[in-house]
Design a protein around this motif. Structure first.
Motif, PDB file in Angstrom:
ATOM      1  N   ARG A 172       0.827  -1.208   0.000  1.00 28.85           N
ATOM      2  CA  ARG A 172       0.000   0.000   0.000  1.00 28.85           C
ATOM      3  C   ARG A 172       0.856   1.251   0.000  1.00 28.85           C
ATOM      4  O   ARG A 172       0.617   2.186  -0.749  1.00 28.85           O
ATOM      5  N   MET A 173       1.858   1.262   0.859  1.00 35.65           N
ATOM      6  CA  MET A 173       2.735   2.420   0.956  1.00 35.65           C
ATOM      7  C   MET A 173       3.526   2.598  -0.332  1.00 35.65           C
ATOM      8  O   MET A 173       3.667   3.705  -0.838  1.00 35.65           O
ATOM      9  N   GLU A 174       4.030   1.513  -0.858  1.00 34.72           N
ATOM     10  CA  GLU A 174       4.805   1.587  -2.098  1.00 34.72           C
ATOM     11  C   GLU A 174       3.952   2.118  -3.247  1.00 34.72           C
ATOM     12  O   GLU A 174       4.416   2.923  -4.057  1.00 34.72           O
ATOM     13  N   LYS A 175       2.703   1.694  -3.324  1.00 35.47           N
ATOM     14  CA  LYS A 175       1.813   2.184  -4.376  1.00 35.47           C
ATOM     15  C   LYS A 175       1.594   3.685  -4.227  1.00 35.47           C
ATOM     16  O   LYS A 175       1.616   4.422  -5.216  1.00 35.47           O
ATOM     17  N   GLY A 176       1.387   4.138  -3.007  1.00 34.48           N
ATOM     18  CA  GLY A 176       1.199   5.570  -2.766  1.00 34.48           C
ATOM     19  C   GLY A 176       2.414   6.385  -3.170  1.00 34.48           C
ATOM     20  O   GLY A 176       2.289   7.445  -3.799  1.00 34.48           O
ATOM     21  N   VAL A 177       3.579   5.890  -2.836  1.00 32.55           N
ATOM     22  CA  VAL A 177       4.822   6.576  -3.210  1.00 32.55           C
ATOM     23  C   VAL A 177       4.957   6.616  -4.729  1.00 32.55           C
ATOM     24  O   VAL A 177       5.287   7.658  -5.309  1.00 32.55           O
ATOM     25  N   ASP A 178       4.680   5.505  -5.394  1.00 33.09           N
ATOM     26  CA  ASP A 178       4.753   5.451  -6.858  1.00 33.09           C
ATOM     27  C   ASP A 178       3.802   6.453  -7.496  1.00 33.09           C
ATOM     28  O   ASP A 178       4.145   7.116  -8.475  1.00 33.09           O
ATOM     29  N   GLN A 179       2.595   6.588  -6.934  1.00 32.00           N
ATOM     30  CA  GLN A 179       1.617   7.526  -7.480  1.00 32.00           C
ATOM     31  C   GLN A 179       2.091   8.972  -7.328  1.00 32.00           C
ATOM     32  O   GLN A 179       1.960   9.773  -8.254  1.00 32.00           O
ATOM     33  N   VAL A 180       2.632   9.300  -6.173  1.00 26.82           N
ATOM     34  CA  VAL A 180       3.127  10.660  -5.941  1.00 26.82           C
ATOM     35  C   VAL A 180       4.282  10.973  -6.881  1.00 26.82           C
ATOM     36  O   VAL A 180       4.318  12.038  -7.516  1.00 26.82           O
ATOM     37  N   ILE A 181       5.219  10.052  -7.005  1.00 31.54           N
ATOM     38  CA  ILE A 181       6.370  10.262  -7.883  1.00 31.54           C
ATOM     39  C   ILE A 181       5.915  10.387  -9.336  1.00 31.54           C
ATOM     40  O   ILE A 181       6.371  11.266 -10.068  1.00 31.54           O
ATOM     41  N   GLY A 182       4.989   9.526  -9.762  1.00 34.09           N
ATOM     42  CA  GLY A 182       4.468   9.598 -11.124  1.00 34.09           C
ATOM     43  C   GLY A 182       3.807  10.929 -11.415  1.00 34.09           C
ATOM     44  O   GLY A 182       4.006  11.525 -12.477  1.00 34.09           O
ATOM     45  N   LYS A 183       3.029  11.423 -10.464  1.00 31.94           N
ATOM     46  CA  LYS A 183       2.353  12.707 -10.639  1.00 31.94           C
ATOM     47  C   LYS A 183       3.372  13.835 -10.755  1.00 31.94           C
ATOM     48  O   LYS A 183       3.247  14.712 -11.607  1.00 31.94           O
ATOM     49  N   ARG A 184       4.392  13.818  -9.916  1.00 35.84           N
ATOM     50  CA  ARG A 184       5.427  14.854  -9.974  1.00 35.84           C
ATOM     51  C   ARG A 184       6.165  14.823 -11.302  1.00 35.84           C
ATOM     52  O   ARG A 184       6.470  15.861 -11.878  1.00 35.84           O
ATOM     53  N   GLN A 185       6.465  13.629 -11.790  1.00 37.66           N
ATOM     54  CA  GLN A 185       7.193  13.510 -13.053  1.00 37.66           C
ATOM     55  C   GLN A 185       6.343  14.017 -14.217  1.00 37.66           C
ATOM     56  O   GLN A 185       6.856  14.668 -15.125  1.00 37.66           O
ATOM     57  N   LYS A 186       5.051  13.736 -14.197  1.00 39.49           N
ATOM     58  CA  LYS A 186       4.179  14.221 -15.257  1.00 39.49           C
ATOM     59  C   LYS A 186       4.088  15.745 -15.242  1.00 39.49           C
ATOM     60  O   LYS A 186       4.067  16.373 -16.296  1.00 39.49           O
ATOM     61  N   GLN A 187       4.064  16.334 -14.054  1.00 37.43           N
ATOM     62  CA  GLN A 187       4.004  17.787 -13.949  1.00 37.43           C
ATOM     63  C   GLN A 187       5.269  18.430 -14.495  1.00 37.43           C
ATOM     64  O   GLN A 187       5.236  19.530 -15.017  1.00 37.43           O
ATOM     65  N   ARG A 188       6.382  17.746 -14.393  1.00 38.83           N
ATOM     66  CA  ARG A 188       7.646  18.275 -14.865  1.00 38.83           C
ATOM     67  C   ARG A 188       7.944  17.856 -16.304  1.00 38.83           C
ATOM     68  O   ARG A 188       8.997  18.167 -16.844  1.00 38.83           O
ATOM     69  N   GLY A 189       7.028  17.125 -16.917  1.00 41.92           N
ATOM     70  CA  GLY A 189       7.192  16.708 -18.305  1.00 41.92           C
ATOM     71  C   GLY A 189       8.210  15.606 -18.500  1.00 41.92           C
ATOM     72  O   GLY A 189       8.773  15.436 -19.564  1.00 41.92           O
ATOM     73  N   LYS A 190       8.448  14.826 -17.455  1.00 41.43           N
ATOM     74  CA  LYS A 190       9.450  13.757 -17.543  1.00 41.43           C
ATOM     75  C   LYS A 190       8.843  12.433 -17.977  1.00 41.43           C
ATOM     76  O   LYS A 190       9.543  11.473 -18.192  1.00 41.43           O
ATOM     77  N   SER A 191       7.527  12.363 -18.057  1.00 38.57           N
ATOM     78  CA  SER A 191       6.940  11.065 -18.351  1.00 38.57           C
ATOM     79  C   SER A 191       5.788  11.208 -19.299  1.00 38.57           C
ATOM     80  O   SER A 191       5.245  12.211 -19.525  1.00 38.57           O
TER      81      SER A 191
END
Length: 61
Positions: free
Chosen positions: A42-61
């Motif tokens: 559960r925690m790992e999924k939450g961390v992955d979601q936060v990181i994914g969202k940040r990367q999309k905002q920065r245009g990295k993904s």
């Protein structure tokens, strides 16, 4: 010598923290004994979601 004093102070602080929050700490040995799962998915999924969202905002993904 000063380093040793610093280490002892840090250990005392850690012990105080652990005593204060003992009721909220997970007893993994007890969970294992009664057959409950030990996982962090559960925690790992939450961390992955936060990181994914940040990367999309920065245009990295």
């Amino acid at each position: 010598m000063l380093y040793l004093i610093f280490i002892l102070e840090q250990l005392q602080e850690l012990c105080g923290y652990l005593k204060k929050h003992q009721a909220r700490l997970i007893n993994y040995g007890q969970r294992r004994e009664i057959g409950k799962p030990i996982r962090s998915s559960r925690m790992e999924k939450g961390v992955d979601q936060v990181i994914g969202k940040r990367q999309k905002q920065r245009g990295k993904s």
